[in-house]
Scaffold this active site. Structure first.
Site, PDB file in Angstrom:
ATOM      1  N   CYS A   1      30.000  45.357  34.641  1.00 34.01           N
ATOM      2  CA  CYS A   1      30.201  44.474  35.788  1.00 34.01           C
ATOM      3  C   CYS A   1      29.873  45.153  37.118  1.00 34.01           C
ATOM      4  CB  CYS A   1      31.654  44.005  35.803  1.00 34.01           C
ATOM      5  SG  CYS A   1      31.994  42.914  37.191  1.00 34.01           S
TER       6      CYS A   1
ATOM      7  N   ASP B   1      18.408  44.341  43.201  1.00 27.77           N
ATOM      8  CA  ASP B   1      19.241  44.088  44.368  1.00 27.77           C
ATOM      9  C   ASP B   1      19.332  45.420  45.101  1.00 27.77           C
ATOM     10  OD1 ASP B   1      20.683  42.334  45.889  1.00 27.77           O
ATOM     11  OD2 ASP B   1      21.965  41.678  44.231  1.00 27.77           O
TER      12      ASP B   1
ATOM     13  N   ARG C   1      31.063  44.332  39.865  1.00 26.65           N
ATOM     14  CA  ARG C   1      32.285  44.384  40.690  1.00 26.65           C
ATOM     15  C   ARG C   1      33.416  45.055  39.928  1.00 26.65           C
ATOM     16  NH1 ARG C   1      31.012  38.711  42.594  1.00 26.65           N
ATOM     17  NH2 ARG C   1      29.465  39.183  44.183  1.00 26.65           N
TER      18      ARG C   1
ATOM     19  N   CYS D   1      38.679  37.422  34.736  1.00 28.37           N
ATOM     20  CA  CYS D   1      37.639  36.899  33.845  1.00 28.37           C
ATOM     21  C   CYS D   1      38.217  36.868  32.429  1.00 28.37           C
ATOM     22  CB  CYS D   1      36.428  37.826  33.824  1.00 28.37           C
ATOM     23  SG  CYS D   1      35.800  38.194  35.456  1.00 28.37           S
TER      24      CYS D   1
HETATM   25  S1  SF4 Z   1      30.188  40.385  34.836  1.00 22.42           S
HETATM   26 FE1  SF4 Z   1      32.066  40.928  35.947  1.00 22.42          FE
HETATM   27  S2  SF4 Z   1      32.600  39.100  37.117  1.00 22.42           S
HETATM   28 FE2  SF4 Z   1      31.137  38.478  35.532  1.00 22.42          FE
HETATM   29  S3  SF4 Z   1      32.393  37.829  33.792  1.00 22.42           S
HETATM   30 FE3  SF4 Z   1      31.888  39.952  33.451  1.00 22.42          FE
HETATM   31  S4  SF4 Z   1      33.617  41.089  34.342  1.00 22.42           S
HETATM   32 FE4  SF4 Z   1      33.696  39.017  35.148  1.00 22.42          FE
END
Ligand code: SF4
Length: 344
Positions: A110, A306, A112, A103
């Site tokens: 995040c 979620d 993930r 990213c």
């Molecule tokens: S939320 Fe996570 S997947 Fe989305 S832009 Fe930010 S770091 Fe990247």
């Protein structure tokens, strides 16, 4: 090399440089960024008005990330729900395709963060992912996610979208991206022309704060909208960033002004390393109640949790409803309880 690729090379990745730019002690930033990487575009860093503000909190590593042992790195069980690596099949009719593991900005909240920007996460291998989708005619919706799918070069993304489009039972494709927010220069006319070939295509952006809506991000969204792509916004409720009804109200109204329809407010997932951003559900309900009636229905997102274990999204209702026989008592945005005669 396109201009955006050149800019990407110029991101801030060094805690020392960050400390120098703002003349502050960034504390354990270096230690934290060894586990959870840091990358901030010059553009997004330029939105910081002072260290510790809403933009800073979203992109600068914080000590608390390493102090959170209570939660799971993957509370939504995405890895268990991946029939092939990088393809998540949670609901019957749709799949999430991890198209990129990187990213422009690594957001501290995040969901993930267990793998984004690290060797631990790899994009789905196209052959295996396509074969799985082809073998499952119930899949009608493919969501490209990541990492950020717009980190792919136009040609790579074009090839990926073309292969998905060749599967007759896939009706729509969605892209989840924070690029218009953190790296708007990536949204070029060339990208929009290429995306336009792959309709019906939807894009969900991820603005969390009204200060993220700038002339540059507005232009990026306009470029996508002008290519006929409907834009929605998913934001995450974040302590110290947007857990304030006035901030959320400004965000929702500004989104509409740039032709982005508010879609979801997500309750923070229980992701390891993000506990310091969590808010109680009552905060989200308070925000929804402050939006209801005070701004147009177009500006009303769904507030969702979620559920852990990959059990799916559930909407949290805001309005109060009480029944007495055939009479429903509904509480309006002014807090008045109004009777409504239902069918008996
Ligand atoms: S939320 Fe996570 S997947 Fe989305 S832009 Fe930010 S770091 Fe990247």
């Amino acid at each position: 090399m396109e201009k955006w690729e050149q800019s990407l090379k110029d991101c801030v990745t060094s805690p020392e440089e960050l400390a120098g730019l703002f003349r502050v002690d960034t504390g354990d930033c270096a230690t934290v960024s060894r586990r959870y990487p840091m990358r901030i575009t010059r553009y997004y860093l330029g939105l910081v008005q002072k260290p510790g503000d809403a933009i800073w909190r979203q992109c600068v590593p914080q000590t608390e990330e390493l102090a959170d042992f209570s939660q799971s790195p993957d509370p939504l069980d995405e890895e268990r729900l991946s029939p092939v690596p990088g393809l998540i099949h949670r609901y019957p009719d749709r799949v999430v395709w991890i198209a990129s593991a990187s990213c422009p900005v690594y957001c501290r909240f995040c969901m993930r963060k267990r793998g984004v920007g690290c060797a631990a996460m790899a994009p789905a291998a196209p052959e295996a992912a396509l074969a799985y989708i082809e073998a499952h005619p119930e899949i009608r919706d493919v969501i490209l996610s990541g990492g950020d799918p717009l980190m792919l070069h136009d040609d790579q993304l074009d090839a990926l979208l073309s292969s998905i489009r060749q599967i007759p039972h896939v009706e729509i494709v969605r892209i989840g991206t924070r690029v218009p927010v953190t790296f708007p220069e990536r949204v070029t006319a060339r990208l929009a022309r290429m995306l336009k070939k792959h309709h019906p295509l939807f894009i969900n952006t991820h603005f969390n704060h009204p200060d993220e809506i700038t002339p540059q991000s507005a232009k990026a969204c306009a470029t996508l909208s002008d290519a006929g792509i409907p834009l929605g916004n998913q934001c995450v409720l974040l302590k110290g960033v947007n857990d304030d009804p006035q901030v959320m109200r400004r965000l929702m109204l500004k989104l509409l002004s740039i032709r982005v329809r508010p879609y979801y407010i997500h309750q923070m997932d229980l992701v390891k390393g993000t506990a310091h951003f969590r808010t109680p559900v009552t905060s989200g309900i308070r925000i929804l109640n402050a939006l209801r009636g005070h701004c147009s229905g177009l500006a009303q997102p769904h507030y969702v949790i979620d559920l852990p274990g990959g059990k799916g999204k559930v909407e949290i209702p805001s309005g109060k409803v009480r029944r007495d026989g055939a009479t429903l008592y509904l509480t309006n945005y002014l807090g008045e309880e109004i009777a409504y005669e239902d069918l008996g």
